[in-house]
Enzyme design. Structure first.
Site, short mmCIF file in Angstrom:
data_model
loop_
_atom_site.label_atom_id
_atom_site.label_comp_id
_atom_site.label_asym_id
_atom_site.label_seq_id
_atom_site.Cartn_x
_atom_site.Cartn_y
_atom_site.Cartn_z
N HIS A 40 0.85 -1.20 0.00
CA HIS A 40 0.00 0.00 0.00
C HIS A 40 0.87 1.24 0.00
O HIS A 40 2.07 1.16 0.30
CB HIS A 40 -0.87 0.01 1.26
N HIS A 113 6.03 6.41 -0.64
CA HIS A 113 6.84 5.20 -0.76
C HIS A 113 5.96 3.99 -0.50
O HIS A 113 4.98 4.08 0.25
CB HIS A 113 7.98 5.23 0.26
O1 3AM Z 1 3.69 3.00 4.42
P1 3AM Z 1 4.52 2.25 5.38
O2 3AM Z 1 4.37 0.76 5.27
O3 3AM Z 1 5.94 2.69 5.44
O4 3AM Z 1 5.38 2.16 8.93
C1 3AM Z 1 3.99 2.11 9.06
C2 3AM Z 1 3.30 1.88 7.73
O5 3AM Z 1 3.92 2.71 6.78
C3 3AM Z 1 3.49 3.47 9.40
O6 3AM Z 1 2.13 3.45 9.01
C4 3AM Z 1 1.94 2.51 7.98
C5 3AM Z 1 0.89 1.52 8.35
O7 3AM Z 1 1.22 0.87 9.56
N1 3AM Z 1 3.61 3.77 10.81
C6 3AM Z 1 3.52 2.90 11.83
N2 3AM Z 1 3.69 3.54 12.98
C7 3AM Z 1 3.90 4.83 12.70
C8 3AM Z 1 4.14 6.00 13.47
N3 3AM Z 1 4.18 5.98 14.80
C9 3AM Z 1 3.86 4.98 11.29
N4 3AM Z 1 4.03 6.15 10.69
C10 3AM Z 1 4.26 7.19 11.47
N5 3AM Z 1 4.30 7.16 12.81
#
Ligand code: 3AM
Length: 168
Positions: A40, A113
């Protein structure tokens, strides 16, 4: 519950992203690869919030995104996108709506990303396949920790755009 707003990947994009993961595996890069169903593009990370019904999802006037490049944040490896002004405009509008409604979200600069690998060991050399998709909705996602990694569940999607709103 833990919430975020994202664009789910089309089948064609998943195929292309899977080919990038295949290249990494072939290069003996180790780590936790994102399973196809979890691929995603995150637009806003809300985090713990009890009331998903309160989250407004602006409608998306359809636009295309195209894969381009790859990179890393530390040991997290991702596929990038060609610069896409309508995507940036949508994310701005989405985040304004969240702020207006007092929904908390991570205000870090939007850096589009698609996460391919976490905890990556090694530096891959990747050829990015040509792939694009039309984005016509975004999804409110719930994130839960499962026995074998994260489980993402779509709670709701934005309402469709009405072509009658297009000018010209
Ligand atoms: O798009 P990606 O997969 O990089 O890394 C987590 C994931 O991002 C991010 O939210 C998406 C769905 O889980 N994520 C998790 N914890 C987070 C946080 N505390 C976060 N992004 C920002 N702050």
């Amino acid at each position: 519950m833990r919430l975020f707003i994202a664009i789910p990947m089309s089948g064609e994009m998943k195929d292309a992203l899977g080919r990038m993961q295949r290249q990494m595996r072939d290069q003996r890069i180790a780590g936790r690869f994102t399973p196809p169903e979890n691929l995603h593009l995150t637009l806003a990370f809300i985090g713990e919030y009890p009331n998903p019904d309160a989250v407004f999802l602006p409608r998306v006037k359809p636009f295309a995104i195209e894969l381009d490049g790859f990179g890393s944040f530390g040991d997290l490896w991702w596929a990038g996108l060609k610069p896409c002004p309508p995507l940036r405009r949508y994310v701005l509008a989405l985040r304004h709506a969240l702020a207006y409604d007092n929904i908390p979200f991570d205000r870090k600069k939007f850096s589009p990303h698609i996460t391919l690998l976490r905890g990556g060991v090694g530096v891959p050399a990747l050829t990015v396949p040509r792939a694009e998709m039309v984005v016509d909705h975004v999804s409110l996602m719930r994130s839960d920790r499962g026995k074998r990694g994260m489980i993402y569940t779509e709670l709701r999607a934005s309402e469709p755009w009405d072509p009658a709103w297009d000018d010209g």
